[in-house]
Design an enzyme around this catalytic site. Structure first.
Site, PDB file in Angstrom:
ATOM      1  N   LYS A  22       0.842  -1.212   0.000  1.00  0.00           N
ATOM      2  CA  LYS A  22       0.000   0.000   0.000  1.00  0.00           C
ATOM      3  C   LYS A  22       0.870   1.252   0.000  1.00  0.00           C
ATOM      4  O   LYS A  22       0.643   2.182  -0.769  1.00  0.00           O
ATOM      5  CB  LYS A  22      -0.905   0.000   1.242  1.00  0.00           C
ATOM      6  N   ASN A  23       1.854   1.278   0.894  1.00  0.00           N
ATOM      7  CA  ASN A  23       2.627   2.514   1.069  1.00  0.00           C
ATOM      8  C   ASN A  23       3.637   2.755  -0.049  1.00  0.00           C
ATOM      9  O   ASN A  23       4.257   3.821  -0.108  1.00  0.00           O
ATOM     10  CB  ASN A  23       3.324   2.527   2.436  1.00  0.00           C
ATOM     11  N   CYS A 117      -4.966  13.260  12.990  1.00  0.00           N
ATOM     12  CA  CYS A 117      -4.960  11.834  12.672  1.00  0.00           C
ATOM     13  C   CYS A 117      -4.945  11.066  13.984  1.00  0.00           C
ATOM     14  O   CYS A 117      -4.465  11.563  15.004  1.00  0.00           O
ATOM     15  CB  CYS A 117      -3.710  11.555  11.858  1.00  0.00           C
ATOM     16  N   ARG A 122       0.987  14.698  13.012  1.00  0.00           N
ATOM     17  CA  ARG A 122       1.428  14.479  11.634  1.00  0.00           C
ATOM     18  C   ARG A 122       1.386  15.755  10.770  1.00  0.00           C
ATOM     19  O   ARG A 122       0.633  15.832   9.783  1.00  0.00           O
ATOM     20  CB  ARG A 122       0.632  13.348  10.984  1.00  0.00           C
ATOM     21  N   ASP A 307       5.040   0.911  11.904  1.00  0.00           N
ATOM     22  CA  ASP A 307       3.858   0.216  11.373  1.00  0.00           C
ATOM     23  C   ASP A 307       3.795  -1.242  11.821  1.00  0.00           C
ATOM     24  O   ASP A 307       2.819  -1.940  11.521  1.00  0.00           O
ATOM     25  CB  ASP A 307       3.836   0.287   9.837  1.00  0.00           C
ATOM     26  N   ARG A 399      -8.420  -0.660   4.687  1.00  0.00           N
ATOM     27  CA  ARG A 399      -7.566   0.370   4.097  1.00  0.00           C
ATOM     28  C   ARG A 399      -6.211  -0.207   3.692  1.00  0.00           C
ATOM     29  O   ARG A 399      -5.579   0.300   2.774  1.00  0.00           O
ATOM     30  CB  ARG A 399      -7.331   1.521   5.086  1.00  0.00           C
TER      31      ARG A 399
HETATM   32  C1  EPZ Z   1       4.432   7.019   6.170  1.00  0.00           C
HETATM   33  O1  EPZ Z   1       3.681   8.105   6.678  1.00  0.00           O
HETATM   34  C2  EPZ Z   1       3.498   5.841   6.092  1.00  0.00           C
HETATM   35  N1  EPZ Z   1       2.400   6.175   5.203  1.00  0.00           N
HETATM   36  C3  EPZ Z   1       2.995   5.502   7.494  1.00  0.00           C
HETATM   37  O2  EPZ Z   1       2.210   4.330   7.394  1.00  0.00           O
HETATM   38  C4  EPZ Z   1       4.195   5.210   8.388  1.00  0.00           C
HETATM   39  O3  EPZ Z   1       3.737   4.978   9.705  1.00  0.00           O
HETATM   40  C5  EPZ Z   1       5.168   6.391   8.371  1.00  0.00           C
HETATM   41  O4  EPZ Z   1       5.540   6.695   6.994  1.00  0.00           O
HETATM   42  C6  EPZ Z   1       6.452   6.136   9.149  1.00  0.00           C
HETATM   43  O5  EPZ Z   1       7.102   5.001   8.652  1.00  0.00           O
HETATM   44  C7  EPZ Z   1       2.558   6.049   3.891  1.00  0.00           C
HETATM   45  O6  EPZ Z   1       3.616   5.684   3.397  1.00  0.00           O
HETATM   46  C8  EPZ Z   1       1.382   6.358   3.038  1.00  0.00           C
HETATM   47  P1  EPZ Z   1       6.579  10.424   8.019  1.00  0.00           P
HETATM   48  P2  EPZ Z   1       4.263   9.592   6.604  1.00  0.00           P
HETATM   49  O7  EPZ Z   1       6.493  11.680   7.244  1.00  0.00           O
HETATM   50  O8  EPZ Z   1       5.018   9.752   5.337  1.00  0.00           O
HETATM   51  C9  EPZ Z   1       6.900  13.806  11.370  1.00  0.00           C
HETATM   52  C10 EPZ Z   1       0.374   2.914   7.893  1.00  0.00           C
HETATM   53  O9  EPZ Z   1      -0.078   2.386   8.945  1.00  0.00           O
HETATM   54  N2  EPZ Z   1       6.743  14.776  10.268  1.00  0.00           N
HETATM   55  O10 EPZ Z   1       7.754   9.536   7.793  1.00  0.00           O
HETATM   56  O11 EPZ Z   1       3.137  10.516   6.880  1.00  0.00           O
HETATM   57  C11 EPZ Z   1       5.640  12.984  11.596  1.00  0.00           C
HETATM   58  O12 EPZ Z   1       4.705  13.679  12.388  1.00  0.00           O
HETATM   59  C12 EPZ Z   1       0.831   4.355   7.868  1.00  0.00           C
HETATM   60  O13 EPZ Z   1       0.439   2.307   6.811  1.00  0.00           O
HETATM   61  C13 EPZ Z   1       6.851  16.112  10.529  1.00  0.00           C
HETATM   62  O14 EPZ Z   1       7.093  16.530  11.671  1.00  0.00           O
HETATM   63  O15 EPZ Z   1       5.248   9.571   7.840  1.00  0.00           O
HETATM   64  C14 EPZ Z   1       6.198  11.754  12.253  1.00  0.00           C
HETATM   65  O16 EPZ Z   1       6.415  12.014  13.612  1.00  0.00           O
HETATM   66  C15 EPZ Z   1       0.506   5.119   9.074  1.00  0.00           C
HETATM   67  N3  EPZ Z   1       6.677  16.983   9.507  1.00  0.00           N
HETATM   68  C16 EPZ Z   1       7.557  11.574  11.552  1.00  0.00           C
HETATM   69  O17 EPZ Z   1       7.879  12.862  10.995  1.00  0.00           O
HETATM   70  C17 EPZ Z   1       6.415  16.578   8.242  1.00  0.00           C
HETATM   71  O18 EPZ Z   1       6.275  17.423   7.349  1.00  0.00           O
HETATM   72  C18 EPZ Z   1       7.582  10.543  10.449  1.00  0.00           C
HETATM   73  O19 EPZ Z   1       6.496  10.772   9.559  1.00  0.00           O
HETATM   74  C19 EPZ Z   1       6.330  15.212   7.983  1.00  0.00           C
HETATM   75  C20 EPZ Z   1       6.483  14.313   9.001  1.00  0.00           C
END
Ligand code: EPZ
Length: 420
Positions: A22-23, A117, A122, A307, A399
């Site tokens: 998915k991701n 969320c 996020r 995850d 999902r």
């Molecule tokens: C991806 O989300 C995945 N989603 C998530 O999977 C996964 O948990 C996450 O990466 C971490 O591995 C998809 O790939 C669609 P991040 P993403 O940006 O890209 C902070 C699932 O269950 N951050 O790596 O949104 C954020 O708050 C889902 O399949 C900022 O501060 O995650 C978090 O603490 C849930 N500012 C950390 O970074 C930003 O602009 C990592 O988030 C972006 C992120």
């Protein structure tokens, strides 16, 4: 609303086909905005989130065909509408991945801010700051990110991410392919889904170096063309079924799963007494003896995946001894804890750490969860528990897990969907 009923206590045995990730699929679909196409993605999973991204791309004016029997997604055409509306973005945060491609290709985009969320705040500030470094002018008005590239073009730049972000790396990587000049992404995320996106962009004609490292160099200005790309197998689905084998004391062959994509998850499972062996078609996961408590802390890849945290916690509820589980990526990703406790788990948590003290057995109960991975952790607990477990709010599972009850039933689980 559908529910899932599980009668636990049956060791699982057999082979589970692992679907396309998915991701990986979601950013790959957004990459379809970068070329006239067609971009053909094979090994495409049939999931609610894929349907949401399909809806969004169609809203932008693209032609998206999902041949579920052939497991292919074909994306073509040009965007006529440059706004990603709140009604779609609120359903799925990954919608924000259209921002970089729209802006890079069309010089403008208006994308709703995703909002809160269940697992954390996020923010998307890293996406926005990165695009600004590529020359975009961005304002937040009325809940929307309004972005413009002066002269219609982004310019390459050196971007150093202060923290590792999967989504920001993906958005910037896609935008950089069409920006003028060279872009360097430093402290980039190294998740296998990023490597998969980069490989697909290369097939479309992009020039990218450093794939698999935390430093990606992109030579921009390429014209991206039609391509066909196989979506990488889902490492989180594979890890989840590995936990299903382990928690039921069974053996599963995970068809298509790749050891190198599990990162620390394989090592931690082995520390806990689970055998994980690579075969020429996937992975075989076996639990012969008891489970031992083993500590984990979630980290960006190749560290232990956030995850997989909920599923691993379900496993640890029936391990011998204690394990400490620390969540460092999201601030509110312990929503499964009270539900697991309703099934007899002994867990104390404070802030971002939980201590799980294993119990000899869980007992089935009606449970519900607020996100995808929390929901599947309750399915795992139900597979091990004595008696009947009813998992409510199955739409979370839909999902991200393709045919979860059919896949589990095929390897011996007593599980069925109760249409609601
Ligand atoms: C991806 O989300 C995945 N989603 C998530 O999977 C996964 O948990 C996450 O990466 C971490 O591995 C998809 O790939 C669609 P991040 P993403 O940006 O890209 C902070 C699932 O269950 N951050 O790596 O949104 C954020 O708050 C889902 O399949 C900022 O501060 O995650 C978090 O603490 C849930 N500012 C950390 O970074 C930003 O602009 C990592 O988030 C972006 C992120």
């Amino acid at each position: 609303m559908d529910r899932i009923r599980i009668r636990g206590g049956k060791p699982l045995s057999g082979s589970v086909p692992i679907s396309g990730a998915k991701n990986a699929a979601l950013p790959l679909m957004a990459a379809g905005l970068l070329a006239d196409g067609p971009l053909v993605l094979t090994n495409a999973p049939d999931l609610a989130d894929i349907a949401t991204m399909t809806q969004l791309l169609r809203h932008h004016g693209l032609l998206v065909e999902h041949d579920k029997a052939a497991r292919t997604l074909s994306i073509s055409g040009n965007a006529k509408e440059l706004e990603a509306p709140y009604d779609i973005v609120r359903k799925m945060r990954a919608s924000v991945l259209v921002l970089g491609p729209l802006l890079a290709r069309y010089g403008r985009a208006r994308v709703s801010l995703p909002g809160g969320c269940a697992i954390g705040t996020r923010p998307v500030d890293l996406h926005i700051k990165g695009l600004e470094q590529l020359g975009a002018e961005i304002e937040i008005t009325s809940g929307y990110i309004e972005a413009r590239a002066p002269g219609g073009k982004l310019r390459g730049a050196r971007i150093i991410f202060p923290t590792v972000s999967v989504g920001a790396t993906e958005n910037l990587l896609m935008a950089a392919c069409l920006a003028e000049g060279e872009t360097e992404l430093v402290n980039a995320a190294r998740e296998p889904e990023i490597g998969d996106l980069a490989m697909c962009l290369m097939r479309m004609g992009a020039r990218i170096e450093g794939i698999g490292t935390d430093r990606l160099r992109i030579e921009g200005g390429a014209t991206l063309l039609a391509a066909t790309h196989p979506i990488v197998p889902d490492r989180i689905e594979a890890g989840t079924y590995a936990c299903a084998a382990a928690i039921t004391g069974g053996q599963l062959h995970l068809e298509g799963a790749r050891l190198e994509h599990l990162g620390s998850v394989a090592r931690v499972l082995r520390d806990a007494g689970v055998d994980v062996a690579e075969t020429h078609t996937g992975l075989t996961v076996t639990r012969r003896n008891g489970l031992r408590g083993a500590d984990v802390m979630t980290e960006p890849f190749p560290g232990f995946a956030t995850d997989m945290q909920a599923q691993y916690m379900a496993l640890m509820t029936v391990a011998e001894g204690a394990s400490m589980i620390t969540e460092t990526i999201f601030e509110n990703r312990f929503m499964h804890v009270p539900e697991l406790m309703r099934m007899g788990a002994r867990i104390n948590f404070h802030g971002s750490s939980a201590i799980v003290r294993g119990v000899p057995r869980l007992s089935g109960a009606p449970v519900m969860a607020t996100d995808l991975r929390a929901s599947v952790s309750l399915v795992l607990a139900g597979l091990a528990a004595e008696g009947e477990t009813i998992v409510n709010r199955v739409y979370h599972l839909d999902r991200g897990y393709e045919s979860v009850e059919a896949k589990l039933a095929a390897v011996g689980a007593d599980i069925e969907r109760l249409p609601g």
